[in-house]
Design an enzyme around this catalytic site. Structure first.
Site, PDB file in Angstrom:
ATOM      1  N   THR A 136       5.755   2.677  -0.298  1.00 38.66           N
ATOM      2  CA  THR A 136       6.082   1.505   1.731  1.00 38.66           C
ATOM      3  C   THR A 136       7.017   1.812   2.561  1.00 38.66           C
ATOM      4  OG1 THR A 136       5.061  -0.639   3.011  1.00 38.66           O
ATOM      5  CG2 THR A 136       6.377  -0.763   0.321  1.00 38.66           C
ATOM      6  N   ASP A 137       6.785   2.404   3.248  1.00 39.21           N
ATOM      7  CA  ASP A 137       7.553   1.902   4.920  1.00 39.21           C
ATOM      8  C   ASP A 137       8.152   0.546   4.117  1.00 39.21           C
ATOM      9  OD1 ASP A 137       5.331   0.943   5.764  1.00 39.21           O
ATOM     10  OD2 ASP A 137       5.688   2.220   7.677  1.00 39.21           O
ATOM     11  N   GLU A 138       7.544  -0.245   4.617  1.00 48.88           N
ATOM     12  CA  GLU A 138       8.168  -1.720   4.553  1.00 48.88           C
ATOM     13  C   GLU A 138       9.358  -1.488   4.179  1.00 48.88           C
ATOM     14  OE1 GLU A 138       5.249  -5.201   4.021  1.00 48.88           O
ATOM     15  OE2 GLU A 138       3.951  -4.043   5.319  1.00 48.88           O
ATOM     16  N   TYR A 162       6.905  -8.803  -0.933  1.00 47.59           N
ATOM     17  CA  TYR A 162       6.442  -8.260  -0.821  1.00 47.59           C
ATOM     18  C   TYR A 162       7.188  -6.787  -1.048  1.00 47.59           C
ATOM     19  CZ  TYR A 162       3.266  -3.765  -0.386  1.00 47.59           C
ATOM     20  OH  TYR A 162       3.030  -2.621  -0.492  1.00 47.59           O
ATOM     21  N   LYS A 166       8.669  -4.791  -4.074  1.00 49.26           N
ATOM     22  CA  LYS A 166       8.464  -2.297  -3.926  1.00 49.26           C
ATOM     23  C   LYS A 166       9.794  -1.694  -3.944  1.00 49.26           C
ATOM     24  CE  LYS A 166       5.065  -0.979  -3.769  1.00 49.26           C
ATOM     25  NZ  LYS A 166       4.151  -0.517  -4.348  1.00 49.26           N
ATOM     26  N   ASN A 261      -0.262  -4.466  17.931  1.00 49.64           N
ATOM     27  CA  ASN A 261      -1.705  -4.712  16.675  1.00 49.64           C
ATOM     28  C   ASN A 261      -2.838  -5.622  17.927  1.00 49.64           C
ATOM     29  OD1 ASN A 261      -0.645  -4.755  14.527  1.00 49.64           O
ATOM     30  ND2 ASN A 261       0.724  -7.140  14.802  1.00 49.64           N
TER      31      ASN A 261
HETATM   32  P1  NAD Z   1      -4.761  -2.911  -3.428  1.00 51.32           P
HETATM   33  O1  NAD Z   1      -4.104  -4.307  -3.239  1.00 51.32           O
HETATM   34  O2  NAD Z   1      -6.001  -2.563  -1.922  1.00 51.32           O
HETATM   35  O3  NAD Z   1      -5.103  -2.267  -4.711  1.00 51.32           O
HETATM   36  C1  NAD Z   1      -4.205  -3.141  -5.819  1.00 51.32           C
HETATM   37  C2  NAD Z   1      -5.271  -2.492  -6.969  1.00 51.32           C
HETATM   38  O4  NAD Z   1      -4.066  -3.155  -8.294  1.00 51.32           O
HETATM   39  C3  NAD Z   1      -5.973  -3.333  -7.246  1.00 51.32           C
HETATM   40  O5  NAD Z   1      -7.078  -3.063  -7.678  1.00 51.32           O
HETATM   41  C4  NAD Z   1      -6.451  -4.619  -8.535  1.00 51.32           C
HETATM   42  O6  NAD Z   1      -6.513  -5.221  -8.911  1.00 51.32           O
HETATM   43  C5  NAD Z   1      -4.726  -3.074  -9.438  1.00 51.32           C
HETATM   44  N1  NAD Z   1      -3.662  -4.763  -9.737  1.00 51.32           N
HETATM   45  C6  NAD Z   1      -2.826  -5.575  -8.643  1.00 51.32           C
HETATM   46  N2  NAD Z   1      -2.075  -5.657 -10.244  1.00 51.32           N
HETATM   47  C7  NAD Z   1      -2.242  -4.770 -11.476  1.00 51.32           C
HETATM   48  C8  NAD Z   1      -1.991  -5.150 -12.238  1.00 51.32           C
HETATM   49  N3  NAD Z   1      -0.953  -5.998 -12.681  1.00 51.32           N
HETATM   50  N4  NAD Z   1      -2.334  -4.756 -13.430  1.00 51.32           N
HETATM   51  C9  NAD Z   1      -3.055  -3.532 -13.342  1.00 51.32           C
HETATM   52  N5  NAD Z   1      -4.102  -3.273 -11.987  1.00 51.32           N
HETATM   53  C10 NAD Z   1      -3.435  -4.209 -10.441  1.00 51.32           C
HETATM   54  O7  NAD Z   1      -3.743  -1.986  -2.850  1.00 51.32           O
HETATM   55  P2  NAD Z   1      -3.240  -0.483  -1.954  1.00 51.32           P
HETATM   56  O8  NAD Z   1      -3.691  -1.151  -0.291  1.00 51.32           O
HETATM   57  O9  NAD Z   1      -5.214   0.294  -2.550  1.00 51.32           O
HETATM   58  O10 NAD Z   1      -2.280  -0.202  -2.079  1.00 51.32           O
HETATM   59  C11 NAD Z   1      -1.783   0.511  -3.674  1.00 51.32           C
HETATM   60  C12 NAD Z   1      -0.772   1.167  -3.366  1.00 51.32           C
HETATM   61  O11 NAD Z   1      -0.305   1.783  -2.408  1.00 51.32           O
HETATM   62  C13 NAD Z   1       0.505  -0.342  -3.667  1.00 51.32           C
HETATM   63  O12 NAD Z   1       1.345   0.056  -4.148  1.00 51.32           O
HETATM   64  C14 NAD Z   1       0.939  -1.059  -2.289  1.00 51.32           C
HETATM   65  O13 NAD Z   1       2.146  -0.412  -2.810  1.00 51.32           O
HETATM   66  C15 NAD Z   1       1.034   0.715  -2.061  1.00 51.32           C
HETATM   67  N6  NAD Z   1       0.671   0.962  -0.561  1.00 51.32           N
HETATM   68  C16 NAD Z   1       0.074   0.528   0.253  1.00 51.32           C
HETATM   69  C17 NAD Z   1       0.286   0.523   1.891  1.00 51.32           C
HETATM   70  C18 NAD Z   1      -1.841   0.391   2.318  1.00 51.32           C
HETATM   71  O14 NAD Z   1      -1.243   0.430   3.785  1.00 51.32           O
HETATM   72  N7  NAD Z   1      -2.455  -0.420   1.654  1.00 51.32           N
HETATM   73  C19 NAD Z   1       0.652   1.670   2.490  1.00 51.32           C
HETATM   74  C20 NAD Z   1       1.835   1.808   1.803  1.00 51.32           C
HETATM   75  C21 NAD Z   1       1.610   1.691   0.779  1.00 51.32           C
HETATM   76  O1  DAU Z   2       3.333  -0.471   5.758  1.00 52.72           O
HETATM   77  C1  DAU Z   2       2.878  -0.182   4.967  1.00 52.72           C
HETATM   78  C2  DAU Z   2       2.149  -1.843   4.196  1.00 52.72           C
HETATM   79  O2  DAU Z   2       0.998  -2.140   5.482  1.00 52.72           O
HETATM   80  C3  DAU Z   2       1.250  -1.715   2.772  1.00 52.72           C
HETATM   81  O3  DAU Z   2       2.965  -1.466   2.314  1.00 52.72           O
HETATM   82  C4  DAU Z   2       0.800  -3.414   2.584  1.00 52.72           C
HETATM   83  O4  DAU Z   2       0.638  -2.989   1.052  1.00 52.72           O
HETATM   84  C5  DAU Z   2      -0.141  -3.076   3.742  1.00 52.72           C
HETATM   85  O5  DAU Z   2      -0.693  -4.720   4.149  1.00 52.72           O
HETATM   86  C6  DAU Z   2       0.370  -2.923   5.133  1.00 52.72           C
HETATM   87  O6  DAU Z   2       1.374  -4.005   5.380  1.00 52.72           O
HETATM   88  P1  DAU Z   2       1.092  -5.366   6.997  1.00 52.72           P
HETATM   89  O7  DAU Z   2       1.830  -6.393   6.657  1.00 52.72           O
HETATM   90  O8  DAU Z   2       2.141  -4.012   7.839  1.00 52.72           O
HETATM   91  O9  DAU Z   2      -0.223  -4.621   6.898  1.00 52.72           O
HETATM   92  P2  DAU Z   2      -1.534  -6.189   7.591  1.00 52.72           P
HETATM   93  O10 DAU Z   2      -2.754  -5.308   8.007  1.00 52.72           O
HETATM   94  O11 DAU Z   2      -1.450  -7.081   6.954  1.00 52.72           O
HETATM   95  O12 DAU Z   2      -1.269  -6.495   8.934  1.00 52.72           O
HETATM   96  C7  DAU Z   2      -0.793  -5.347   9.842  1.00 52.72           C
HETATM   97  C8  DAU Z   2      -0.153  -6.058  11.302  1.00 52.72           C
HETATM   98  O13 DAU Z   2      -1.347  -6.822  11.940  1.00 52.72           O
HETATM   99  C9  DAU Z   2       0.381  -6.823  10.810  1.00 52.72           C
HETATM  100  O14 DAU Z   2       1.718  -6.436  11.638  1.00 52.72           O
HETATM  101  C10 DAU Z   2       0.337  -8.378  10.878  1.00 52.72           C
HETATM  102  C11 DAU Z   2      -0.376  -8.098  11.567  1.00 52.72           C
HETATM  103  N1  DAU Z   2      -1.910  -9.512  11.825  1.00 52.72           N
HETATM  104  C12 DAU Z   2      -2.480  -9.221  10.677  1.00 52.72           C
HETATM  105  C13 DAU Z   2      -2.919  -9.881  10.242  1.00 52.72           C
HETATM  106  C14 DAU Z   2      -3.712  -9.832   8.670  1.00 52.72           C
HETATM  107  C15 DAU Z   2      -1.928 -10.224  12.539  1.00 52.72           C
HETATM  108  O15 DAU Z   2      -1.894 -10.664  13.236  1.00 52.72           O
HETATM  109  N2  DAU Z   2      -3.347 -11.236  11.957  1.00 52.72           N
HETATM  110  C16 DAU Z   2      -4.066 -10.877  10.850  1.00 52.72           C
HETATM  111  O16 DAU Z   2      -5.148 -11.676  10.333  1.00 52.72           O
END
Ligand code: NAD
Ligand code: DAU
Length: 364
Positions: A136-138, A162, A166, A261
């Site tokens: 992730t970019d975080e 988180y 990562k 947001n």
């Molecule tokens: P998600 O939470 O939707 O899915 C995570 C999956 O991992 C689920 O299917 C869960 O059952 C599985 N999992 C969790 N713990 C586990 C374990 N101990 N063993 C086996 N499986 C397990 O997550 P996502 O949003 O699809 O993100 C996937 C990956 O991409 C993560 O590594 C996250 O850090 C990264 N990522 C997410 C975003 C985003 O915006 N969602 C952006 C950049 C990177």
């Molecule tokens: O940047 C990549 C990341 O983006 C991934 O690595 C993470 O897995 C993914 O969850 C996401 O993280 P964020 O914290 O940016 O995403 P989230 O959707 O939780 O929140 C996006 C923005 O919206 C953040 O600034 C918080 C705000 N927010 C979020 C929720 C859930 C609100 O204002 N209200 C809300 O209820």
């Protein structure tokens, strides 16, 4: 035929990636999806691939050494695409240890098992193998509002449990590359949106609440900025890095699509109003009045913005889906899949929502 071990394939990005891969390669690939099915893992996301002869699902924890070893022993894995993680920042603030266990120790176990399976007696690795770590970019921390981008060379400065976990997992992958010449790449991607995203994350949560006529809880002043990427573009980037990425390199993936947001929430309301027929009783209640500013997230990063220059120059990847198009497609998907939303919001979801939002003070 290339064989992929995908971890976390039942989650949001993992399931979109698996769909993308079968659409692109059909029967030319074999995918084994290892997922323990936490609250975020949903077999429904993969219902249409589960009967394919070139797909297997293995329910296992990435921390479980024997289970992961067994997968490597049973299949000649060419690619590990490692998505499995705890992924929600708000949950990490409440339950940091779980994030360390899954994201750090789970990744360490995946690396060890892959190394064991791929290493040759002279310490080199079998030809053509690769471990792609999805991150992730975080990990880069937070940018000022008035400028700057995250590059691959930006120092790590994570703030939430988180992002720290990562970052820890990324550093382990880097250590394996540096120490053992372990064949890997890391991708650091910005915020994804699209089908199958669990409604704890901003976009699906707002769509779900808006359709239920519930308040739309915006954290702080609503001006935090995220860089949004349609999930299919991320899936494509992962595939391209797997095939064309130089070993041992990191690639940033992002949409050049920065939005506050509050802008996202207003866009969702606008598009929902356009998409709902006048006869739908939900339409009248769907106004900006639903927006409620609530207490800010602890340690809330202000701005993320990825510079995807390296992946574009070296690999030729570029985002293809414009935000207006992607968000409309996403909203239509949620309309067409109301049953999916009903299923994931029954059970424990209400308890999660009440705990996470019930205690947040409204701030105007
Ligand atoms: P998600 O939470 O939707 O899915 C995570 C999956 O991992 C689920 O299917 C869960 O059952 C599985 N999992 C969790 N713990 C586990 C374990 N101990 N063993 C086996 N499986 C397990 O997550 P996502 O949003 O699809 O993100 C996937 C990956 O991409 C993560 O590594 C996250 O850090 C990264 N990522 C997410 C975003 C985003 O915006 N969602 C952006 C950049 C990177
Ligand atoms: O940047 C990549 C990341 O983006 C991934 O690595 C993470 O897995 C993914 O969850 C996401 O993280 P964020 O914290 O940016 O995403 P989230 O959707 O939780 O929140 C996006 C923005 O919206 C953040 O600034 C918080 C705000 N927010 C979020 C929720 C859930 C609100 O204002 N209200 C809300 O209820």
């Amino acid at each position: 035929m290339r064989t992929y071990l995908v971890t976390g394939g039942a989650g949001f990005i993992g399931s979109n990636y698996i769909h993308y891969m079968f659409r692109k390669y059909g029967d030319e690939i074999f995918i084994i999806n290892v997922d323990v099915l936490t609250y975020a893992g949903n077999p429904e996301n993969l219902a249409d691939v589960e009967n394919r002869s070139n797909y297997r699902f293995v329910r296992a924890n990435i921390c479980d050494k024997e289970a992961i070893r067994k997968v490597f022993a049973e299949y000649d894995i060419d690619r590990v695409v490692h998505f499995a993680a705890e992924s929600h920042v708000d949950r990490s603030i409440v339950q940091p240890e779980l994030f360390v266990t899954t994201n750090v120790l789970g990744t360490a176990n995946m690396l060890n098992c892959a190394k064991e399976a791929w290493e040759l007696p002279d310490g080199s690795f079998k030809e053509g193998k690769k471990f792609l770590h999805v991150s992730t970019d975080e990990v880069y921390g937070s940018l000022p509002e008035d400028g700057g981008y995250f590059y691959e060379t930006t120092p790590y400065a994570p703030h939430s449990p988180y992002s720290a976990s990562k970052a820890g997992s990324d550093l382990l992958v880097k250590a394996y590359m540096d120490t053992y010449h372990f064949p890997a790449n890391i991708t650091n991607c910005s915020n994804n949106y699209g089908p199958y995203q669990f409604p704890e994350k901003l976009i699906p949560l707002m769509i779900h609440n808006a359709l239920e006529g519930k308040k739309l809880p915006v954290y702080g002043d609503g001006k935090n900025v995220r860089d949004w990427l349609y999930v299919e573009d991320h899936a494509k980037a992962i595939d391209m890095v797997c095939e064309k990425g130089r070993l041992f390199e990191t690639y940033n993936v992002g949409g050049h699509n920065e939005k506050q947001n509050i802008e996202i929430v207003k866009t969702i309301i606008d598009i929902l109003r356009e998409e709902l027929p006048d006869s739908d009783p939900r339409k009248a209640a769907l106004t900006y009045d639903l927006i409620t500013y609530v207490e800010d997230r602890k340690g809330h990063d202000r701005r993320y913005a990825i510079a995807p220059d390296k992946i574009r120059a070296e690999i030729g990847w570029e985002p293809e889906t414009m935000f207006r198009e992607g968000i409309r497609k996403t909203i239509r998907w949620y309309f067409d899949n109301e049953e999916w939303m009903e299923h994931v919001t029954s059970g424990d979801y209400q308890q999660y929502y009440d705990k996470m939002y019930g205690e947040k003070k409204e701030i105007g």
